[in-house]
Design a protein around this motif. Structure first.
Motif, PDB file in Angstrom:
ATOM      1  N   SER A 106       0.827  -1.216   0.000  1.00  0.00           N
ATOM      2  CA  SER A 106       0.000   0.000   0.000  1.00  0.00           C
ATOM      3  C   SER A 106       0.855   1.256   0.000  1.00  0.00           C
ATOM      4  CB  SER A 106      -0.913   0.016   1.229  1.00  0.00           C
ATOM      5  OG  SER A 106      -1.786  -1.073   1.207  1.00  0.00           O
ATOM      6  N   LYS A 107       1.879   1.259   0.831  1.00  0.00           N
ATOM      7  CA  LYS A 107       2.753   2.439   0.916  1.00  0.00           C
ATOM      8  C   LYS A 107       3.517   2.649  -0.384  1.00  0.00           C
ATOM      9  CE  LYS A 107       3.299   1.998   5.895  1.00  0.00           C
ATOM     10  NZ  LYS A 107       4.181   1.528   6.965  1.00  0.00           N
ATOM     11  N   ALA A 108       3.970   1.556  -1.000  1.00  0.00           N
ATOM     12  CA  ALA A 108       4.716   1.675  -2.256  1.00  0.00           C
ATOM     13  C   ALA A 108       3.820   2.191  -3.375  1.00  0.00           C
ATOM     14  CB  ALA A 108       5.328   0.333  -2.641  1.00  0.00           C
ATOM     15  N   LEU A 109       2.595   1.663  -3.467  1.00  0.00           N
ATOM     16  CA  LEU A 109       1.687   2.155  -4.511  1.00  0.00           C
ATOM     17  C   LEU A 109       1.300   3.607  -4.278  1.00  0.00           C
ATOM     18  CD1 LEU A 109      -0.845  -0.599  -5.626  1.00  0.00           C
ATOM     19  CD2 LEU A 109       0.916   0.543  -6.945  1.00  0.00           C
ATOM     20  N   GLU A 110       1.125   3.985  -3.030  1.00  0.00           N
ATOM     21  CA  GLU A 110       0.815   5.383  -2.727  1.00  0.00           C
ATOM     22  C   GLU A 110       1.964   6.291  -3.160  1.00  0.00           C
ATOM     23  OE1 GLU A 110      -1.354   8.501  -2.066  1.00  0.00           O
ATOM     24  OE2 GLU A 110      -2.160   6.479  -1.888  1.00  0.00           O
ATOM     25  N   ALA A 111       3.190   5.878  -2.855  1.00  0.00           N
ATOM     26  CA  ALA A 111       4.361   6.658  -3.272  1.00  0.00           C
ATOM     27  C   ALA A 111       4.437   6.733  -4.795  1.00  0.00           C
ATOM     28  CB  ALA A 111       5.640   6.033  -2.706  1.00  0.00           C
ATOM     29  N   PHE A 112       4.112   5.637  -5.473  1.00  0.00           N
ATOM     30  CA  PHE A 112       4.147   5.624  -6.928  1.00  0.00           C
ATOM     31  C   PHE A 112       3.081   6.545  -7.507  1.00  0.00           C
ATOM     32  CE2 PHE A 112       3.070   3.710 -11.078  1.00  0.00           C
ATOM     33  CZ  PHE A 112       4.297   3.892 -11.701  1.00  0.00           C
ATOM     34  N   LYS A 113       1.863   6.489  -6.963  1.00  0.00           N
ATOM     35  CA  LYS A 113       0.780   7.344  -7.460  1.00  0.00           C
ATOM     36  C   LYS A 113       1.135   8.824  -7.297  1.00  0.00           C
ATOM     37  CE  LYS A 113      -2.464   5.378  -5.031  1.00  0.00           C
ATOM     38  NZ  LYS A 113      -3.740   4.998  -4.420  1.00  0.00           N
ATOM     39  N   GLN A 114       1.834   9.165  -6.236  1.00  0.00           N
ATOM     40  CA  GLN A 114       2.247  10.559  -6.043  1.00  0.00           C
ATOM     41  C   GLN A 114       3.355  10.958  -7.000  1.00  0.00           C
ATOM     42  OE1 GLN A 114       3.129  11.228  -1.890  1.00  0.00           O
ATOM     43  NE2 GLN A 114       1.115  10.511  -1.247  1.00  0.00           N
ATOM     44  N   ARG A 115       4.093   9.992  -7.487  1.00  0.00           N
ATOM     45  CA  ARG A 115       5.236  10.232  -8.361  1.00  0.00           C
ATOM     46  C   ARG A 115       4.818  10.494  -9.809  1.00  0.00           C
ATOM     47  NH1 ARG A 115       9.960   5.737  -8.398  1.00  0.00           N
ATOM     48  NH2 ARG A 115      11.607   7.174  -8.927  1.00  0.00           N
ATOM     49  N   VAL A 116       3.709   9.873 -10.241  1.00  0.00           N
ATOM     50  CA  VAL A 116       3.295   9.997 -11.639  1.00  0.00           C
ATOM     51  C   VAL A 116       2.007  10.811 -11.744  1.00  0.00           C
ATOM     52  CG1 VAL A 116       4.396   7.827 -12.318  1.00  0.00           C
ATOM     53  CG2 VAL A 116       2.013   7.805 -11.657  1.00  0.00           C
ATOM     54  N   ALA A 117       1.923  11.615 -12.784  1.00  0.00           N
ATOM     55  CA  ALA A 117       0.739  12.454 -12.974  1.00  0.00           C
ATOM     56  C   ALA A 117      -0.271  11.796 -13.906  1.00  0.00           C
ATOM     57  CB  ALA A 117       1.158  13.811 -13.537  1.00  0.00           C
ATOM     58  N   ALA A 118       0.191  10.884 -14.745  1.00  0.00           N
ATOM     59  CA  ALA A 118      -0.680  10.254 -15.742  1.00  0.00           C
ATOM     60  C   ALA A 118      -1.507   9.133 -15.121  1.00  0.00           C
ATOM     61  CB  ALA A 118       0.188   9.691 -16.879  1.00  0.00           C
ATOM     62  N   PRO A 119      -2.592   8.746 -15.782  1.00  0.00           N
ATOM     63  CA  PRO A 119      -3.342   7.576 -15.334  1.00  0.00           C
ATOM     64  C   PRO A 119      -2.430   6.339 -15.317  1.00  0.00           C
ATOM     65  CG  PRO A 119      -4.598   8.783 -16.974  1.00  0.00           C
ATOM     66  CD  PRO A 119      -3.222   9.385 -16.951  1.00  0.00           C
ATOM     67  N   ILE A 120      -2.751   5.392 -14.444  1.00  0.00           N
ATOM     68  CA  ILE A 120      -1.966   4.168 -14.285  1.00  0.00           C
ATOM     69  C   ILE A 120      -2.830   2.985 -14.700  1.00  0.00           C
ATOM     70  CG2 ILE A 120      -0.690   2.704 -12.678  1.00  0.00           C
ATOM     71  CD1 ILE A 120      -0.434   5.242 -10.874  1.00  0.00           C
ATOM     72  N   VAL A 121      -2.255   2.103 -15.506  1.00  0.00           N
ATOM     73  CA  VAL A 121      -2.939   0.908 -15.986  1.00  0.00           C
ATOM     74  C   VAL A 121      -2.133  -0.309 -15.566  1.00  0.00           C
ATOM     75  CG1 VAL A 121      -3.699  -0.344 -18.062  1.00  0.00           C
ATOM     76  CG2 VAL A 121      -3.845   2.158 -17.993  1.00  0.00           C
ATOM     77  N   LEU A 122      -2.826  -1.377 -15.175  1.00  0.00           N
ATOM     78  CA  LEU A 122      -2.157  -2.646 -14.888  1.00  0.00           C
ATOM     79  C   LEU A 122      -3.065  -3.795 -15.291  1.00  0.00           C
ATOM     80  CD1 LEU A 122      -3.526  -3.943 -12.079  1.00  0.00           C
ATOM     81  CD2 LEU A 122      -2.170  -2.143 -11.044  1.00  0.00           C
ATOM     82  N   GLU A 123      -2.477  -4.976 -15.444  1.00  0.00           N
ATOM     83  CA  GLU A 123      -3.229  -6.183 -15.761  1.00  0.00           C
ATOM     84  C   GLU A 123      -3.464  -6.964 -14.475  1.00  0.00           C
ATOM     85  OE1 GLU A 123      -1.049  -7.040 -20.052  1.00  0.00           O
ATOM     86  OE2 GLU A 123      -0.277  -7.954 -18.226  1.00  0.00           O
ATOM     87  N   ALA A 124      -4.632  -7.585 -14.367  1.00  0.00           N
ATOM     88  CA  ALA A 124      -4.949  -8.424 -13.205  1.00  0.00           C
ATOM     89  C   ALA A 124      -5.712  -9.651 -13.671  1.00  0.00           C
ATOM     90  CB  ALA A 124      -5.779  -7.646 -12.190  1.00  0.00           C
ATOM     91  N   GLU A 125      -5.515 -10.746 -12.952  1.00  0.00           N
ATOM     92  CA  GLU A 125      -6.249 -11.964 -13.255  1.00  0.00           C
ATOM     93  C   GLU A 125      -7.711 -11.801 -12.874  1.00  0.00           C
ATOM     94  OE1 GLU A 125      -3.961 -15.766 -12.353  1.00  0.00           O
ATOM     95  OE2 GLU A 125      -2.942 -14.259 -11.118  1.00  0.00           O
ATOM     96  N   GLU A 126      -8.561 -12.539 -13.544  1.00  0.00           N
ATOM     97  CA  GLU A 126      -9.980 -12.567 -13.196  1.00  0.00           C
ATOM     98  C   GLU A 126     -10.118 -13.027 -11.746  1.00  0.00           C
ATOM     99  OE1 GLU A 126     -12.840 -12.191 -15.133  1.00  0.00           O
ATOM    100  OE2 GLU A 126     -12.044 -12.080 -17.156  1.00  0.00           O
ATOM    101  N   PRO A 127     -11.073 -12.501 -10.999  1.00  0.00           N
ATOM    102  CA  PRO A 127     -11.252 -12.917  -9.601  1.00  0.00           C
ATOM    103  C   PRO A 127     -11.934 -14.285  -9.503  1.00  0.00           C
ATOM    104  CG  PRO A 127     -12.880 -11.276 -10.184  1.00  0.00           C
ATOM    105  CD  PRO A 127     -11.980 -11.427 -11.380  1.00  0.00           C
TER     106      PRO A 127
END
Length: 176
Positions: free
Chosen positions: A88-109
């Motif tokens: 959570s802390k790493a993703l929060e730091a990453f979101k603050q670092r980038v201004a553009a939208p963020i996309v990722l791939e995830a497996e179906e639940p």
């Protein structure tokens, strides 16, 4: 304090990252080490970020920067340190670092693990997209794999899906 530090293969903690990538992701979910090293050192669109806590390596986050979005390819915390809030802390730091939208791939639940992973990203503000998506294989002869895209930030997926998909296919997977 959690930090993300972009590193090259000459960094003292690159072996930690390479080992974590190999243990956290099966072969079909990552490229060969040689190509990973090449991207790390030579590809200006690719970024290999070491996640540290007070200079102790705890994880990795690899991502690609494109004109209209950032794509997270791999994100992992050392298995001995999971469930300690590092993700959570790493993703929060990453979101603050980038201004553009963020996309990722995830497996179906489909099971407890994939549901927990998706819930984690949703708690971080990512939204699951319902448009069908296939992940290209990293190696010739491997199968395409059905996944979902998750997005954080302002993306009009109905209008931008083709651009996002085609950019990921072309730049990340070298599919023309």
């Amino acid at each position: 304090m959690i930090k993300l530090q972009e590193i090259k293969t000459t960094h003292e903690h690159y072996p930690f990252m390479e080992n974590l990538l190999q243990t956290a992701f099966p072969l079909q979910e990552r490229r060969d080490s040689e190509q990973q090293r090449h991207n790390t050192d030579e590809n200006p669109l690719f970024h290999n970020a070491l996640i540290t806590d007070d200079d102790t390596p705890v994880g990795l986050l690899t991502y690609w920067t494109f004109p209209s979005f950032v794509y997270i390819e791999h994100f992992a915390i050392d298995s001995r340190l999971r469930n300690g809030g590092y993700g959570s802390k790493a993703l929060e730091a990453f979101k603050q670092r980038v201004a553009a939208p963020i996309v990722l791939e995830a497996e179906e639940p489909t099971d407890e693990l994939t549901r927990r992973r998706i819930s984690f990203y949703q708690r971080q503000g990512f939204i699951m997209q319902e448009i069908p998506y296939l992940q290209p294989p990293y190696r010739p002869g491997d199968e395409w794999f059905p996944l979902k895209l998750m997005v954080h930030g302002a993306v009009q997926m109905e209008q931008e899906y083709s651009l996002i998909r085609d950019t990921i296919y072309r730049e990340v997977y070298q599919v023309q």
